[in-house]
Design a protein around this motif. Structure first.
Motif, PDB file in Angstrom:
ATOM      1  N   ASN A  77      -1.880  -1.688  -0.387  1.00 27.27           N
ATOM      2  CA  ASN A  77      -2.391  -0.307  -0.426  1.00 27.27           C
ATOM      3  C   ASN A  77      -2.056   0.356  -1.759  1.00 27.27           C
ATOM      4  O   ASN A  77      -2.894   1.068  -2.324  1.00 27.27           O
ATOM      5  CB  ASN A  77      -1.836   0.511   0.729  1.00 27.27           C
ATOM      6  CG  ASN A  77      -2.433   0.094   2.068  1.00 27.27           C
ATOM      7  OD1 ASN A  77      -3.514  -0.502   2.109  1.00 27.27           O
ATOM      8  ND2 ASN A  77      -1.753   0.402   3.127  1.00 27.27           N
ATOM      9  N   LYS A  78      -0.849   0.128  -2.259  1.00 27.79           N
ATOM     10  CA  LYS A  78      -0.474   0.695  -3.553  1.00 27.79           C
ATOM     11  C   LYS A  78      -1.337   0.119  -4.670  1.00 27.79           C
ATOM     12  O   LYS A  78      -1.749   0.833  -5.586  1.00 27.79           O
ATOM     13  CB  LYS A  78       0.996   0.440  -3.846  1.00 27.79           C
ATOM     14  CG  LYS A  78       1.932   1.315  -3.070  1.00 27.79           C
ATOM     15  CD  LYS A  78       3.372   1.048  -3.427  1.00 27.79           C
ATOM     16  CE  LYS A  78       4.290   1.937  -2.617  1.00 27.79           C
ATOM     17  NZ  LYS A  78       5.702   1.709  -2.943  1.00 27.79           N
TER      18      LYS A  78
ATOM     19  N   GLU B 270      -4.750   1.713  -4.519  1.00 31.91           N
ATOM     20  CA  GLU B 270      -4.710   3.090  -4.996  1.00 31.91           C
ATOM     21  C   GLU B 270      -4.623   3.166  -6.521  1.00 31.91           C
ATOM     22  O   GLU B 270      -5.129   4.095  -7.123  1.00 31.91           O
ATOM     23  CB  GLU B 270      -3.520   3.833  -4.374  1.00 31.91           C
ATOM     24  CG  GLU B 270      -3.673   4.107  -2.894  1.00 31.91           C
ATOM     25  CD  GLU B 270      -2.392   4.676  -2.283  1.00 31.91           C
ATOM     26  OE1 GLU B 270      -1.400   4.919  -3.016  1.00 31.91           O
ATOM     27  OE2 GLU B 270      -2.391   4.881  -1.059  1.00 31.91           O
ATOM     28  N   SER B 271      -3.974   2.179  -7.113  1.00 35.98           N
ATOM     29  CA  SER B 271      -3.802   2.202  -8.562  1.00 35.98           C
ATOM     30  C   SER B 271      -5.044   1.743  -9.320  1.00 35.98           C
ATOM     31  O   SER B 271      -5.125   1.903 -10.526  1.00 35.98           O
ATOM     32  CB  SER B 271      -2.592   1.351  -8.963  1.00 35.98           C
ATOM     33  OG  SER B 271      -2.871  -0.018  -8.730  1.00 35.98           O
TER      34      SER B 271
END
Length: 121
Positions: A115-116, A119-120
């Motif tokens: 997820n990170k 998002e990035s």
């Protein structure tokens, strides 16, 4: 605090106060779930209580200088004690539950990292 154990070091390195009643409850649940209870034992509660105090005594040799003990050392000691008293099925079930929890924790970590990463981008 029981024995010299003040706190438990979790897998994520967080620390939590040691509570022997949580250990007793964990042992109690696993014995009940496997139905490996021996009628010669006075009660599941007394078995879990006895086992908990034995685990604490064994672990007193492995406590760090601040009074901490690693969660995996607790799990290993509980499993060993279950096998020692002849609760083989319960010991295997305890280890299986432990490894399933470790896998679940790792799956959650992977999901968070994915997820990170999304998002990035």
């Amino acid at each position: 605090m029981y024995g010299k154990i003040k706190f438990v070091i979790k897998r994520d390195n967080a620390c939590e106060d040691f509570d022997i009643s949580r250990l007793q409850l964990s042992i109690n649940k696993i014995i009940k779930s496997t139905n490996e209870y021996d009628e010669d034992d006075s009660s599941i509660d007394s078995v879990s209580r006895r086992l908990s105090f034995t685990v604490v005594n064994v672990l007193s040799n492995y406590i760090d200088e601040d009074g901490g003990i690693n969660i995996d050392q607790i799990y290993d000691s509980v499993a060993d004690r279950l096998f020692d008293i002849g609760y083989h099925h319960t010991g295997k079930s305890y280890l299986k539950t432990r490894y399933e929890n470790i896998i679940s924790e790792k799956d959650k970590e992977i999901l968070l990292l994915r997820n990170k990463l999304k998002e990035s981008q």
